[in-house]
Design a protein around this motif. Structure first.
Motif, PDB file in Angstrom:
ATOM      1  N   GLU A 281      -7.370   1.520  -5.349  1.00  0.00           N
ATOM      2  CA  GLU A 281      -6.351   2.804  -5.452  1.00  0.00           C
ATOM      3  C   GLU A 281      -5.479   2.819  -4.279  1.00  0.00           C
ATOM      4  OE1 GLU A 281      -7.148   7.488  -5.104  1.00  0.00           O
ATOM      5  OE2 GLU A 281      -8.905   6.471  -6.028  1.00  0.00           O
ATOM      6  N   GLY A 282      -4.282   3.201  -4.468  1.00  0.00           N
ATOM      7  CA  GLY A 282      -3.315   3.015  -3.337  1.00  0.00           C
ATOM      8  C   GLY A 282      -2.657   1.825  -3.007  1.00  0.00           C
ATOM      9  N   VAL A 283      -2.863   0.806  -3.770  1.00  0.00           N
ATOM     10  CA  VAL A 283      -2.007  -0.369  -3.443  1.00  0.00           C
ATOM     11  C   VAL A 283      -1.581  -0.920  -5.035  1.00  0.00           C
ATOM     12  CG1 VAL A 283      -2.577  -2.813  -3.233  1.00  0.00           C
ATOM     13  CG2 VAL A 283      -4.045  -1.339  -1.873  1.00  0.00           C
TER      14      VAL A 283
ATOM     15  N   SER B  59       0.822  -1.055   0.026  1.00  0.00           N
ATOM     16  CA  SER B  59       0.076   0.132  -0.081  1.00  0.00           C
ATOM     17  C   SER B  59       0.872   1.324  -0.013  1.00  0.00           C
ATOM     18  CB  SER B  59      -0.799  -0.034   1.224  1.00  0.00           C
ATOM     19  OG  SER B  59       0.025   0.135   2.420  1.00  0.00           O
ATOM     20  N   GLY B  60       0.237   2.307  -0.295  1.00  0.00           N
ATOM     21  CA  GLY B  60       1.006   3.598  -0.234  1.00  0.00           C
ATOM     22  C   GLY B  60       2.061   3.844  -0.990  1.00  0.00           C
TER      23      GLY B  60
ATOM     24  N   TYR C 134       5.237   2.117   7.688  1.00  0.00           N
ATOM     25  CA  TYR C 134       4.043   1.531   8.190  1.00  0.00           C
ATOM     26  C   TYR C 134       2.897   1.486   7.150  1.00  0.00           C
ATOM     27  CZ  TYR C 134       6.720   2.063  12.201  1.00  0.00           C
ATOM     28  OH  TYR C 134       7.819   1.740  13.054  1.00  0.00           O
ATOM     29  N   GLU C 135       3.520   1.098   5.944  1.00  0.00           N
ATOM     30  CA  GLU C 135       2.526   0.524   4.853  1.00  0.00           C
ATOM     31  C   GLU C 135       2.412  -1.081   4.943  1.00  0.00           C
ATOM     32  OE1 GLU C 135       0.743   2.308   3.009  1.00  0.00           O
ATOM     33  OE2 GLU C 135       1.932   4.267   3.360  1.00  0.00           O
ATOM     34  N   LEU C 136       1.222  -1.247   4.498  1.00  0.00           N
ATOM     35  CA  LEU C 136       0.913  -2.964   4.457  1.00  0.00           C
ATOM     36  C   LEU C 136       1.520  -3.773   3.387  1.00  0.00           C
ATOM     37  CD1 LEU C 136      -2.717  -2.894   5.775  1.00  0.00           C
ATOM     38  CD2 LEU C 136      -0.642  -3.492   6.875  1.00  0.00           C
ATOM     39  N   LEU C 137       2.395  -4.777   3.484  1.00  0.00           N
ATOM     40  CA  LEU C 137       2.991  -5.506   2.584  1.00  0.00           C
ATOM     41  C   LEU C 137       1.975  -6.848   2.676  1.00  0.00           C
ATOM     42  CD1 LEU C 137       5.293  -6.650   0.583  1.00  0.00           C
ATOM     43  CD2 LEU C 137       6.360  -7.146   2.624  1.00  0.00           C
ATOM     44  N   PHE C 138       1.448  -7.438   1.586  1.00  0.00           N
ATOM     45  CA  PHE C 138       0.764  -8.453   1.638  1.00  0.00           C
ATOM     46  C   PHE C 138       0.907  -9.276   0.170  1.00  0.00           C
ATOM     47  CE2 PHE C 138      -2.847  -6.854  -0.830  1.00  0.00           C
ATOM     48  CZ  PHE C 138      -2.811  -5.304  -0.429  1.00  0.00           C
ATOM     49  N   THR C 139       0.415 -10.586   0.584  1.00  0.00           N
ATOM     50  CA  THR C 139       0.202 -11.439  -0.820  1.00  0.00           C
ATOM     51  C   THR C 139      -1.141 -11.761  -0.919  1.00  0.00           C
ATOM     52  OG1 THR C 139       0.814 -13.269   0.527  1.00  0.00           O
ATOM     53  CG2 THR C 139       2.432 -12.159  -0.385  1.00  0.00           C
TER      54      THR C 139
ATOM     55  N   ARG D  24      -2.590   1.628   8.408  1.00  0.00           N
ATOM     56  CA  ARG D  24      -3.275   1.529   7.159  1.00  0.00           C
ATOM     57  C   ARG D  24      -4.631   0.699   7.446  1.00  0.00           C
ATOM     58  NH1 ARG D  24      -1.513   3.735   2.624  1.00  0.00           N
ATOM     59  NH2 ARG D  24      -3.734   3.742   2.433  1.00  0.00           N
ATOM     60  N   GLY D  25      -5.455   1.149   8.557  1.00  0.00           N
ATOM     61  CA  GLY D  25      -6.848   0.509   8.694  1.00  0.00           C
ATOM     62  C   GLY D  25      -7.753   0.672   7.576  1.00  0.00           C
ATOM     63  N   ASP D  26      -7.502   1.750   6.805  1.00  0.00           N
ATOM     64  CA  ASP D  26      -8.160   1.974   5.603  1.00  0.00           C
ATOM     65  C   ASP D  26      -8.097   0.836   4.613  1.00  0.00           C
ATOM     66  OD1 ASP D  26      -5.718   3.154   5.404  1.00  0.00           O
ATOM     67  OD2 ASP D  26      -6.246   4.434   3.664  1.00  0.00           O
ATOM     68  N   VAL D  27      -7.045   0.548   4.247  1.00  0.00           N
ATOM     69  CA  VAL D  27      -6.723  -0.619   3.618  1.00  0.00           C
ATOM     70  C   VAL D  27      -7.227  -2.066   4.006  1.00  0.00           C
ATOM     71  CG1 VAL D  27      -4.583  -1.805   2.438  1.00  0.00           C
ATOM     72  CG2 VAL D  27      -4.524   0.689   2.655  1.00  0.00           C
ATOM     73  N   ILE D  28      -7.060  -2.031   5.258  1.00  0.00           N
ATOM     74  CA  ILE D  28      -7.891  -3.293   5.424  1.00  0.00           C
ATOM     75  C   ILE D  28      -9.515  -3.257   5.318  1.00  0.00           C
ATOM     76  CG2 ILE D  28      -8.409  -4.609   7.805  1.00  0.00           C
ATOM     77  CD1 ILE D  28      -5.357  -4.788   7.013  1.00  0.00           C
ATOM     78  N   ALA D  29      -9.992  -2.116   5.347  1.00  0.00           N
ATOM     79  CA  ALA D  29     -11.250  -2.177   5.230  1.00  0.00           C
ATOM     80  C   ALA D  29     -11.591  -2.325   3.822  1.00  0.00           C
ATOM     81  CB  ALA D  29     -11.863  -0.576   5.628  1.00  0.00           C
ATOM     82  N   GLN D  30     -10.765  -1.727   2.818  1.00  0.00           N
ATOM     83  CA  GLN D  30     -10.910  -1.753   1.450  1.00  0.00           C
ATOM     84  C   GLN D  30     -10.707  -3.158   1.015  1.00  0.00           C
ATOM     85  OE1 GLN D  30      -7.726   1.148   0.430  1.00  0.00           O
ATOM     86  NE2 GLN D  30      -8.702   0.992  -1.917  1.00  0.00           N
TER      87      GLN D  30
END
Ligand SMILES: Nc1ncnc2c1ncn2[C@@H]1O[C@H](COP(=O)(O)OP(=O)(O)O)[C@@H](O)[C@H]1O
Ligand SMILES: Cc1ncc(C[n+]2csc(CCOP(=O)(O)OP(=O)(O)O)c2C)c(N)n1
Ligand SMILES: [Mg+2]
Length: 370
Positions: free
Chosen positions: A333-335, A165-166, A315-320, A241-247
């Motif tokens: 957006e933003g990922v 993210s970000g 403090y961005e999220l890194l995920f697979t 990035r709780g907003d990314v979790i919600a997205q």
């Protein structure tokens, strides 16, 4: 300015916590007894803790107490989101040296509360004591998640897409910028002091008076941060990035592995790959970098990709995610998709713009390094 000794330990705790209204049902009892009490009937409980030490994690010459409180809370809240959980409670422990006044701690709590209010977190306890050296902060954050929602670092599978993210490297560039202005400030003071010693030795009182005024004027020293606000914000006011979790939830995407980027992308990728027993290929051209970060790296003559890979504190999220989620991710957006997961024996690689392959190294920030 009020001395902490005037209030005493309990006076200070009372001052900081009185009139507090809890936000969560799971908070049964907060400040005031031997323990806080929480109730999670049908959820898994997540818990994370991090220490922040003056001189190691922060420097009070360039972060104020409000931002320090905000950042201390956010970096802990970020760890709960990194498990795909919801943050609920926080305990806050501080060790204070004599130079801190009640107003300083008030400011720290103001920042803490702003971060906790943003994500609905209750401050349910902590510890307050003295320190012979600097300020020490220890925060523990508690959160919840349904068992099947939790995302560990070890779930990445071959062909999964790697997403972030970000943008990366901004917090590190912000830190470099603050360090530079600090060096400029102390350099100028040193210079004036040297000239004062000379004037004194020569008995030149007129010059001494002028230099004294210069020294006084250094109080109004204005660092040069024009056009670099974003970098300072990334360093001084990180956002979990709780907003990314919600997205992700809204899009019906459940990451296979996830963590937050605190030490640097390279180091975090290695954690995910090692714990998931797989390899990865990450493409330099896909790494998200903000314009101001790029400009600043150029100004400092630093390699931009190195800053983004190893800077830390993003403090961005890194995920697979499974490859089937490719299109869903593309519309978010933003990922950004930065690469993919491979078999373990294929190794962990960064592929540069000109097609060269470099094995990933964890050369991110390490507080235990000399
Ligand atoms: N002193 C310690 N005793 C026990 N476990 C620890 C200690 N320090 C760190 N850990 C654990 O090691 C793991 C990695 O820690 P760390 O790199 O600090 O994670 P993060 O970047 O999420 O804060 C975590 O599970 C953490 O709880
Ligand atoms: C004075 C100062 N020195 C160094 C840094 C950089 N820095 C502080 S914390 C951190 C990363 C995370 O710290 P760590 O203790 O490793 O936290 P964890 O990985 O356990 O979350 C970095 C890069 C800074 N912001 N300020
Ligand atoms: Mg930690």
């Amino acid at each position: 300015m009020l001395d902490i000794s005037k209030l005493g330990e309990f006076g200070l705790i009372n001052h900081l916590t009185k009139g507090y209204e809890k936000k969560n049902e799971s908070t049964v009892y907060g400040v005031g007894d031997d323990c806080a009490v929480m109730h999670y009937p049908d959820k898994e409980v997540l818990m994370t803790t991090d220490m922040l030490m003056e001189g190691v994690h922060f420097d009070l010459t360039y972060i104020d107490m409000v931002h320090l409180g905000y950042k201390s809370a956010m970096v802990n809240i970020s760890d709960i989101f990194a498990m795909n959980g919801t943050p609920r409670q926080m305990v806050v422990s501080i060790a204070l040296s004599k130079r801190f006044k009640v107003e300083d701690i008030d400011e720290f709590y103001k920042g803490l509360r702003m971060a906790c209010d943003k994500w609905g977190v209750d401050i349910v306890g902590g510890d307050t004591t003295s320190s012979l050296t600097g300020l020490a902060i220890s925060i523990t954050c508690i959160g919840e998640a349904a068992k099947e929602e939790i995302v560990y670092r070890n779930g990445a599978k071959e062909t999964d897409l790697i997403c972030v993210s970000g943008d990366l490297g901004g917090a590190y560039m912000g830190l470099q910028l603050l360090e530079r202005e600090k060096a400029v400030y102390y350099g100028q003071i040193e210079d004036i002091r040297k000239k004062m010693a000379e004037a004194k030795a020569n008995g030149d009182n007129e010059k001494l008076a002028l230099l004294n005024r210069d020294l006084e004027n250094m109080r109004n020293f204005q660092p040069d941060f024009a056009g670099k606000e974003y970098l300072l914000e990334r360093q001084l006011q990180p956002e979990a990035r709780g907003d990314v979790i919600a997205q992700l939830r809204e899009a019906g995407i459940r990451p296979t592995a996830m963590m937050d980027v605190s030490d640097g992308l390279s180091s975090e990728l290695m954690h995910i790959c090692e714990q998931s027993h797989c390899g990865c290929r990450v493409y330099e051209k896909n790494i998200p970098i903000d314009y101001q970060t790029a400009v600043q790296a150029e100004e400092f003559n630093m390699n931009l990709t190195t800053c983004a890979m190893n800077g830390g504190e993003d403090y961005e999220l890194l995920f697979t995610v499974p490859i089937g989620d490719h299109e869903k991710i593309e519309t978010m957006e933003g990922v950004r998709q930065i690469g993919y997961i491979t078999k373990e024996n294929l190794g962990k690689f960064l592929i540069t713009r000109d097609g060269q392959e470099f094995e990933l190294k964890a050369q991110g920030w390490n507080p235990l390094k000399d």
